[in-house]
Design a protein around this motif. Structure first.
Motif, PDB file in Angstrom:
ATOM      1  N   THR A 158       1.147  -0.743  -0.586  1.00 43.87           N
ATOM      2  CA  THR A 158       0.735   0.081  -0.172  1.00 43.87           C
ATOM      3  C   THR A 158       0.623   1.718  -0.069  1.00 43.87           C
ATOM      4  O   THR A 158       1.875   0.836   0.901  1.00 43.87           O
ATOM      5  CB  THR A 158      -0.768  -0.312   1.034  1.00 43.87           C
ATOM      6  OG1 THR A 158      -0.105   0.387   2.597  1.00 43.87           O
ATOM      7  CG2 THR A 158      -2.263  -0.889   1.124  1.00 43.87           C
ATOM      8  N   PRO A 159       0.521   3.054  -0.915  1.00 45.69           N
ATOM      9  CA  PRO A 159       1.640   3.665  -0.582  1.00 45.69           C
ATOM     10  C   PRO A 159       1.375   4.268   0.989  1.00 45.69           C
ATOM     11  O   PRO A 159       0.847   3.531   1.699  1.00 45.69           O
ATOM     12  CB  PRO A 159      -0.084   4.388  -1.101  1.00 45.69           C
ATOM     13  CG  PRO A 159      -0.458   3.545  -1.973  1.00 45.69           C
ATOM     14  CD  PRO A 159      -0.546   2.575  -1.492  1.00 45.69           C
ATOM     15  N   LEU A 160       2.673   4.365   0.909  1.00 48.19           N
ATOM     16  CA  LEU A 160       3.207   5.357   2.491  1.00 48.19           C
ATOM     17  C   LEU A 160       2.429   6.999   2.546  1.00 48.19           C
ATOM     18  O   LEU A 160       2.623   7.512   1.967  1.00 48.19           O
ATOM     19  CB  LEU A 160       3.807   5.250   2.444  1.00 48.19           C
ATOM     20  CG  LEU A 160       4.773   5.873   3.508  1.00 48.19           C
ATOM     21  CD1 LEU A 160       4.760   4.619   4.820  1.00 48.19           C
ATOM     22  CD2 LEU A 160       6.779   5.919   3.879  1.00 48.19           C
ATOM     23  N   PRO A 161       1.361   7.376   2.823  1.00 49.52           N
ATOM     24  CA  PRO A 161       1.331   8.804   3.486  1.00 49.52           C
ATOM     25  C   PRO A 161       2.343   9.535   3.830  1.00 49.52           C
ATOM     26  O   PRO A 161       3.444   9.677   4.145  1.00 49.52           O
ATOM     27  CB  PRO A 161       0.645   8.583   4.760  1.00 49.52           C
ATOM     28  CG  PRO A 161       1.495   7.469   5.275  1.00 49.52           C
ATOM     29  CD  PRO A 161       1.585   6.123   4.404  1.00 49.52           C
ATOM     30  N   ILE A 162       2.137  10.482   3.153  1.00 48.26           N
ATOM     31  CA  ILE A 162       3.286  11.730   3.072  1.00 48.26           C
ATOM     32  C   ILE A 162       3.112  12.502   4.363  1.00 48.26           C
ATOM     33  O   ILE A 162       1.539  13.116   4.471  1.00 48.26           O
ATOM     34  CB  ILE A 162       3.396  12.034   2.134  1.00 48.26           C
ATOM     35  CG1 ILE A 162       3.528  11.978   0.400  1.00 48.26           C
ATOM     36  CG2 ILE A 162       4.356  13.583   1.909  1.00 48.26           C
ATOM     37  CD1 ILE A 162       3.698  12.818  -0.534  1.00 48.26           C
ATOM     38  N   ILE A 163       3.733  12.097   5.393  1.00 46.21           N
ATOM     39  CA  ILE A 163       3.209  13.312   6.239  1.00 46.21           C
ATOM     40  C   ILE A 163       3.744  15.002   6.382  1.00 46.21           C
ATOM     41  O   ILE A 163       4.490  15.109   5.618  1.00 46.21           O
ATOM     42  CB  ILE A 163       4.101  12.700   7.950  1.00 46.21           C
ATOM     43  CG1 ILE A 163       5.765  13.030   7.603  1.00 46.21           C
ATOM     44  CG2 ILE A 163       4.181  10.889   8.133  1.00 46.21           C
ATOM     45  CD1 ILE A 163       6.443  12.292   8.868  1.00 46.21           C
ATOM     46  N   PRO A 164       3.291  15.857   7.047  1.00 48.63           N
ATOM     47  CA  PRO A 164       2.821  16.870   7.358  1.00 48.63           C
ATOM     48  C   PRO A 164       4.248  17.719   7.284  1.00 48.63           C
ATOM     49  O   PRO A 164       4.576  18.585   6.271  1.00 48.63           O
ATOM     50  CB  PRO A 164       2.724  17.892   8.755  1.00 48.63           C
ATOM     51  CG  PRO A 164       1.525  16.615   8.772  1.00 48.63           C
ATOM     52  CD  PRO A 164       1.986  14.555   8.505  1.00 48.63           C
ATOM     53  N   LYS A 165       5.216  16.968   7.828  1.00 47.64           N
ATOM     54  CA  LYS A 165       6.497  17.496   7.781  1.00 47.64           C
ATOM     55  C   LYS A 165       7.410  17.082   6.699  1.00 47.64           C
ATOM     56  O   LYS A 165       8.227  18.146   5.697  1.00 47.64           O
ATOM     57  CB  LYS A 165       8.203  16.767   8.667  1.00 47.64           C
ATOM     58  CG  LYS A 165       9.228  17.462   9.258  1.00 47.64           C
ATOM     59  CD  LYS A 165       9.477  16.748  10.049  1.00 47.64           C
ATOM     60  CE  LYS A 165      11.193  17.262  10.763  1.00 47.64           C
ATOM     61  NZ  LYS A 165      10.384  18.577  11.329  1.00 47.64           N
ATOM     62  N   LEU A 166       7.052  16.100   5.994  1.00 45.09           N
ATOM     63  CA  LEU A 166       7.648  15.728   4.714  1.00 45.09           C
ATOM     64  C   LEU A 166       6.839  16.874   3.520  1.00 45.09           C
ATOM     65  O   LEU A 166       7.797  17.404   2.128  1.00 45.09           O
ATOM     66  CB  LEU A 166       7.422  14.590   4.213  1.00 45.09           C
ATOM     67  CG  LEU A 166       8.417  13.777   2.890  1.00 45.09           C
ATOM     68  CD1 LEU A 166       9.475  14.015   3.176  1.00 45.09           C
ATOM     69  CD2 LEU A 166       8.290  12.022   2.848  1.00 45.09           C
ATOM     70  N   GLU A 167       5.542  16.940   3.733  1.00 44.61           N
ATOM     71  CA  GLU A 167       4.894  17.341   3.087  1.00 44.61           C
ATOM     72  C   GLU A 167       5.313  19.394   2.833  1.00 44.61           C
ATOM     73  O   GLU A 167       5.167  19.746   1.591  1.00 44.61           O
ATOM     74  CB  GLU A 167       3.367  17.830   2.911  1.00 44.61           C
ATOM     75  CG  GLU A 167       1.793  18.284   2.304  1.00 44.61           C
ATOM     76  CD  GLU A 167       1.248  18.740   2.510  1.00 44.61           C
ATOM     77  OE1 GLU A 167       0.420  18.939   2.084  1.00 44.61           O
ATOM     78  OE2 GLU A 167       0.613  17.462   3.509  1.00 44.61           O
TER      79      GLU A 167
END
Length: 277
Positions: free
Chosen positions: A96-105
């Motif tokens: 499953t795709p990994l969500p991009i957390i706010p810090k990475l966003e």
């Protein structure tokens, strides 16, 4: 690091990754088709990793905006954390795709502005940003979650693996393969057998068959082009190889595929002289 924007309908046919690759979607929806992610819709604020040697097909379902990061070895700032990740790495039943957390966003927001403002990018600056991206991925996610994410490259951590995956389709025989890496033929065969469990020549033939069958079934490349690409010195030699491997000539295989037939590998020929250890 590459920043891309494409309109709805943009299609990229299945192509083998010559390096490890992480795709970070910022906006839109991108349909991904690969062994790990068959028919997966990658949505905004998600990312996936594809290992070197994997084949990936992409289709923009909407207008899309994304970053692609290609690498051979990860730029690690915290090697101990990554070692822990690899020790726990396992193949999931379903990727499953990994969500991009706010810090990475936020980091990708800054990078997006940079690419839009700078006509000429600075490689050193981008290298630093890539280190930061990998640091966040390895240190700011739950270890079990990223262990699954990094599993596809967990078997390619040694330089010999990288060398094999990057060069197996560029050589015609075992001797040429060994020479390219600076090994004696005997040493190369031994290293290969220890790591892959099969003779190198047999492994190369299997990879060649997989590539030829994929090109015949899923591309519109001329048969002469495919023949040359895989090192055949004549179309008759190529046709003979296809008959032995798949049971039919290249043109007939294409016709059968067009009629909906599923073609499989039926024969594994062996070259005892080249496989002798």
């Amino acid at each position: 690091m590459i920043y891309s924007q494409y309109p709805k309908g943009q299609h990229f046919p299945a192509e083998k990754c010559t390096q490890n690759c992480i795709i970070f979607i910022l906006k839109g929806e991108l349909l991904v088709n690969s062994e790990e992610y068959p028919g997966t819709t990658l949505q905004a604020r998600q990312c996936i990793l594809q290992a070197i040697g994997s084949k990936v097909e992409l289709l923009a379902l909407t207008d899309v905006e994304y970053f692609t990061y290609r690498f051979t070895e990860l730029p690690l700032l915290c090697e101990e954390r990554y070692k822990d990740i690899l020790e726990r790495a396992y193949a999931p039943l379903t990727y499953t795709p990994l969500p991009i957390i706010p810090k990475l966003e936020r980091l990708f927001g800054d990078l997006t502005e940079y690419f839009r403002e700078q006509p000429n990018t600075c490689s050193r600056y981008l290298n630093v940003k890539c280190q930061e991206i990998i640091y966040i991925l390895t240190c700011y996610y739950p270890i079990q979650q990223v262990s699954t994410f990094f599993y596809p490259i967990s078997t390619y951590t040694e330089s010999f693996h990288y060398f094999v995956m990057q060069n197996y389709d560029k050589v015609k025989n075992v001797e040429e393969f060994a020479h390219l890496g600076g090994y004696t033929t005997t040493t190369f065969r031994r290293l290969f057998k220890n790591m892959y469990g099969v003779p190198v020549y047999e492994w190369i033939l299997d990879k060649k068959r997989e590539g030829i069958l994929n090109d015949l079934q899923h591309t519109k490349q001329r048969i002469s082009t495919i023949s040359t690409r895989y090192g055949f010195d004549s179309l008759s030699h190529f046709a003979h190889f296809c008959k032995d491997s798949f049971g039919d000539t290249p043109r007939s295989l294409r016709k059968r595929t067009a009629n909906g037939e599923n073609i499989t590998i039926i024969c594994k020929e062996h070259n005892k002289e080249q496989e002798d250890e």
